[in-house]
Design a protein around this motif. Structure first.
Motif, PDB file in Angstrom:
ATOM      1  N   LEU A 252      -3.065  -7.360   7.242  1.00 24.48           N
ATOM      2  CA  LEU A 252      -1.900  -6.624   6.760  1.00 24.48           C
ATOM      3  C   LEU A 252      -0.851  -6.356   7.848  1.00 24.48           C
ATOM      4  N   PRO A 253      -1.240  -5.944   9.038  1.00 22.27           N
ATOM      5  CA  PRO A 253      -0.215  -5.663  10.064  1.00 22.27           C
ATOM      6  C   PRO A 253       0.610  -6.894  10.476  1.00 22.27           C
ATOM      7  N   THR A 254       0.071  -8.085  10.269  1.00 22.33           N
ATOM      8  CA  THR A 254       0.785  -9.288  10.703  1.00 22.33           C
ATOM      9  C   THR A 254       1.624  -9.925   9.593  1.00 22.33           C
ATOM     10  N   ILE A 255       1.539  -9.387   8.395  1.00 24.59           N
ATOM     11  CA  ILE A 255       2.293  -9.941   7.270  1.00 24.59           C
ATOM     12  C   ILE A 255       3.733  -9.442   7.346  1.00 24.59           C
ATOM     13  N   ASP A 256       4.688 -10.356   7.209  1.00 27.07           N
ATOM     14  CA  ASP A 256       6.087  -9.916   7.253  1.00 27.07           C
ATOM     15  C   ASP A 256       6.464  -9.266   5.920  1.00 27.07           C
ATOM     16  N   ASN A 257       7.590  -8.569   5.919  1.00 21.47           N
ATOM     17  CA  ASN A 257       8.014  -7.797   4.744  1.00 21.47           C
ATOM     18  C   ASN A 257       8.213  -8.666   3.509  1.00 21.47           C
ATOM     19  N   THR A 258       8.735  -9.859   3.670  1.00 22.77           N
ATOM     20  CA  THR A 258       8.958 -10.753   2.538  1.00 22.77           C
ATOM     21  C   THR A 258       7.633 -11.131   1.889  1.00 22.77           C
ATOM     22  N   GLU A 259       6.664 -11.506   2.707  1.00 20.48           N
ATOM     23  CA  GLU A 259       5.355 -11.869   2.172  1.00 20.48           C
ATOM     24  C   GLU A 259       4.675 -10.655   1.543  1.00 20.48           C
ATOM     25  N   LEU A 260       4.859  -9.499   2.132  1.00 24.37           N
ATOM     26  CA  LEU A 260       4.302  -8.265   1.577  1.00 24.37           C
ATOM     27  C   LEU A 260       4.857  -8.019   0.178  1.00 24.37           C
TER      28      LEU A 260
ATOM     29  N   LEU B 242      -2.394   0.305  -1.535  1.00 28.43           N
ATOM     30  CA  LEU B 242      -2.427   0.040  -0.095  1.00 28.43           C
ATOM     31  C   LEU B 242      -1.146  -0.641   0.371  1.00 28.43           C
ATOM     32  N   LEU B 243      -0.692  -1.618  -0.402  1.00 29.44           N
ATOM     33  CA  LEU B 243       0.541  -2.313  -0.033  1.00 29.44           C
ATOM     34  C   LEU B 243       1.751  -1.391  -0.129  1.00 29.44           C
ATOM     35  N   ALA B 244       1.796  -0.571  -1.164  1.00 24.05           N
ATOM     36  CA  ALA B 244       2.923   0.353  -1.320  1.00 24.05           C
ATOM     37  C   ALA B 244       2.974   1.326  -0.144  1.00 24.05           C
ATOM     38  N   PHE B 245       1.810   1.805   0.283  1.00 24.25           N
ATOM     39  CA  PHE B 245       1.778   2.691   1.440  1.00 24.25           C
ATOM     40  C   PHE B 245       2.311   1.968   2.671  1.00 24.25           C
TER      41      PHE B 245
ATOM     42  N   ASP C 246      -7.562 -12.438   1.204  1.00 27.79           N
ATOM     43  CA  ASP C 246      -7.927 -11.537   2.288  1.00 27.79           C
ATOM     44  C   ASP C 246      -6.720 -10.915   2.994  1.00 27.79           C
ATOM     45  N   PHE C 247      -5.610 -10.753   2.285  1.00 27.07           N
ATOM     46  CA  PHE C 247      -4.393 -10.228   2.925  1.00 27.07           C
ATOM     47  C   PHE C 247      -4.609  -8.868   3.580  1.00 27.07           C
ATOM     48  N   LEU C 248      -5.542  -8.081   3.058  1.00 27.75           N
ATOM     49  CA  LEU C 248      -5.757  -6.757   3.650  1.00 27.75           C
ATOM     50  C   LEU C 248      -6.299  -6.848   5.074  1.00 27.75           C
ATOM     51  N   THR C 249      -6.985  -7.938   5.381  1.00 24.10           N
ATOM     52  CA  THR C 249      -7.546  -8.074   6.727  1.00 24.10           C
ATOM     53  C   THR C 249      -6.475  -8.362   7.769  1.00 24.10           C
TER      54      THR C 249
END
Length: 170
Positions: free
Chosen positions: A112-120, A45-48, A107-110
């Motif tokens: 996901l749209p608000t997570i910045d690229n570094t945290e991702l 999911l994160l890779a996508f 719960d990062f998947l909940t």
């Protein structure tokens, strides 16, 4: 399984205890396999999401979700085989007793749209590191299982155990 005592001097261990150790290894393998599936799903999911953010992927996560969860390469045809059900009830990842439980309880998947690229990237690295740890533990289980099975086999080959007992114990 790392404890050398678990597989030390198995010739002195009663057959019933060997079977119990073998069964424990089998249960641990199932548990580790379950954890790896969960980790791989999150990593996929994160890779996508990372590919979507760089423009490599134009679909939304929701549009690609069936393929991601099926374990397919996104864009490839969906697989049709059904995953084997787990023979034991998986542990509740919300209990938080172990590192794997904490990682899976995140719960990062909940959001996901608000997570910045570094945290991702950091989350992806944490998941990959945890998956490597689980895989290493699973290898220890395989090694222990192999040693135990060799001892059980030796006993049957040398007539120290009765094959007829297999049906009543396994």
């Amino acid at each position: 399984m790392k404890d050398p005592e678990f597989t030390a001097d198995l010739s002195a261990v009663p057959l019933e205890e060997l079977r119990e150790r073998r069964n424990l290894c089998d249960e641990l393998d199932t548990e580790f396999s379950y954890y790896r599936r969960l980790l791989h799903g999150r990593m996929d999911l994160l890779a996508f999401e990372q590919r979507r953010r760089t423009g490599e992927e134009t679909r939304s996560l929701i549009e690609a979700l069936p393929e991601i969860l099926a374990g397919s390469d996104v864009g490839a045809p969906l697989r049709t085989e059904v995953a084997k059900p787990l023979p034991i009830e998986p542990p509740d990842p919300g209990e938080g007793r172990r590192a794997i439980d904490r990682v899976l309880g995140d719960d990062f998947l909940t959001h996901l749209p608000t997570i910045d690229n570094t945290e991702l990237d950091e989350i992806q690295e944490m998941l990959a590191s945890t998956e490597q740890d689980i895989s290493a533990q699973r290898r220890y289980v395989y090694e222990a299982m192999e040693i135990i099975l060799e001892e059980i086999t030796r006993r049957y080959q040398e007539g120290l155990a009765n094959v007829d007992e297999l049906l009543s114990h396994d």
